[in-house]
Design an enzyme around this catalytic site. Sequence first.
Site, PDB file in Angstrom:
ATOM      1  CG  HIS A  48      -6.393   4.716  -1.506  1.00  0.00           C
ATOM      2  ND1 HIS A  48      -5.166   4.449  -0.957  1.00  0.00           N
ATOM      3  CD2 HIS A  48      -6.417   4.073  -2.705  1.00  0.00           C
ATOM      4  CE1 HIS A  48      -4.474   3.687  -1.793  1.00  0.00           C
ATOM      5  NE2 HIS A  48      -5.193   3.452  -2.854  1.00  0.00           N
ATOM      6  N   GLY A  49      -9.190   5.446   1.670  1.00  0.00           N
ATOM      7  CA  GLY A  49      -9.819   6.238   2.733  1.00  0.00           C
ATOM      8  C   GLY A  49     -11.290   5.924   2.904  1.00  0.00           C
ATOM      9  CG  ASP A 105      -1.992   0.979   1.250  1.00  0.00           C
ATOM     10  OD1 ASP A 105      -2.356   1.454   0.164  1.00  0.00           O
ATOM     11  OD2 ASP A 105      -2.523   1.285   2.348  1.00  0.00           O
ATOM     12  CG  HIS A 106      -0.334   4.898   0.095  1.00  0.00           C
ATOM     13  ND1 HIS A 106      -0.666   5.942  -0.741  1.00  0.00           N
ATOM     14  CD2 HIS A 106      -1.482   4.524   0.690  1.00  0.00           C
ATOM     15  CE1 HIS A 106      -1.968   6.192  -0.639  1.00  0.00           C
ATOM     16  NE2 HIS A 106      -2.490   5.336   0.217  1.00  0.00           N
ATOM     17  CG  HIS A 160      -5.286   8.274   3.346  1.00  0.00           C
ATOM     18  ND1 HIS A 160      -4.551   8.954   2.418  1.00  0.00           N
ATOM     19  CD2 HIS A 160      -5.536   7.058   2.815  1.00  0.00           C
ATOM     20  CE1 HIS A 160      -4.353   8.161   1.358  1.00  0.00           C
ATOM     21  NE2 HIS A 160      -4.945   7.012   1.587  1.00  0.00           N
ATOM     22  CB  VAL A 186     -11.188  -1.031   5.061  1.00  0.00           C
ATOM     23  CG1 VAL A 186     -11.701  -0.734   6.466  1.00  0.00           C
ATOM     24  CG2 VAL A 186     -12.298  -0.840   4.037  1.00  0.00           C
ATOM     25  CG  ASN A 187      -5.140   0.535   8.289  1.00  0.00           C
ATOM     26  OD1 ASN A 187      -5.242  -0.443   9.021  1.00  0.00           O
ATOM     27  ND2 ASN A 187      -4.083   1.325   8.325  1.00  0.00           N
ATOM     28  CB  THR A 188      -9.245   4.261   9.895  1.00  0.00           C
ATOM     29  OG1 THR A 188      -8.129   4.857   9.219  1.00  0.00           O
ATOM     30  CG2 THR A 188      -9.525   5.050  11.156  1.00  0.00           C
ATOM     31  CG  ASP A 194       0.801   7.751  -3.474  1.00  0.00           C
ATOM     32  OD1 ASP A 194       0.680   8.585  -4.407  1.00  0.00           O
ATOM     33  OD2 ASP A 194       0.300   7.921  -2.353  1.00  0.00           O
TER      34      ASP A 194
END
Length: 285
Positions: free
Chosen positions: A208-209, A82-83, A180, A231-233, A104
Amino acid sequence: MNLVPMADILQDAHERTYAVGGFNINNMEFLQGIIRGAEELNSPLILQASEGAIRYIGMDYVIKMVEAAAKDTAIPIALHLDHGSSFESIMNCIRAGFSSVMIDASKKPFEENIALTKKVVETAHSVGVSVEAELGTLSGTEDDHTVEEKDAMYTDPDQALEFVEKTGIDALAVAIGTAHGVYKGKPELDFPRLKKIKELIEMPVVLHGASGISAEDLERAVDYGVNKVNVNTDFQQAFTSKVKELFAEKPELYDPRKYCGPGRDAITAKVKEKIKILGSNDKAW
Ligand SMILES: [Zn+2]
């Protein structure tokens, strides 16, 4: 390891109008919790690690843990960076065994973004690794990098077409109003822009985000052509809320298995919720 290139997963999603989660791993509990959720719903899965997560976990641990987790599962899994911030960082991941990378270079001028992305695509494709790139800029915080709201820039549809034609990428991450990290206000997504981009580029689009975006908006984004949703947060919050809740009930807890285990279960529940919204359940082949 039976990892598949992300392009295979996303091509099917593109053709059948659904999205696959690009779910970030932060530690072993995240990895196990995410895989279990995808398995229970028979969904393809894109596991992703940011450069910050790789630094935290250690490259060897990332690879060996994913190898262990993927060994006994029948669902298609891609391991994605990722990124990725540089050519060197990306080569490092490809050498280690990632089946997909993101370059990115979205903060660079358009022509420089094209040049670096093209170089990554040529190298990655020569060894069967997929490439995601980004055009436009999201606000918010990713790892240690923060972009202010005033500096965010939505993706231009015509530039998007030129970008994918000149670079040969497998998936394009777009900026249409998501951010993000944690949202300050209610996010407003630019759906007409998304629709226009999809109609022009006719290939997998990445959002993203997506943590904090309502189920309704996510479903609409998928209808309009988004095929990968990062999805992370949301998972970090699900894990941490569970741990906090347990400590509020029993401050005397000291065995990490007694709170990390339930935290892992909370991630699985959240993963299943997301998969159903994105429509990737029962799409594993
Ligand atoms: Zn991102």
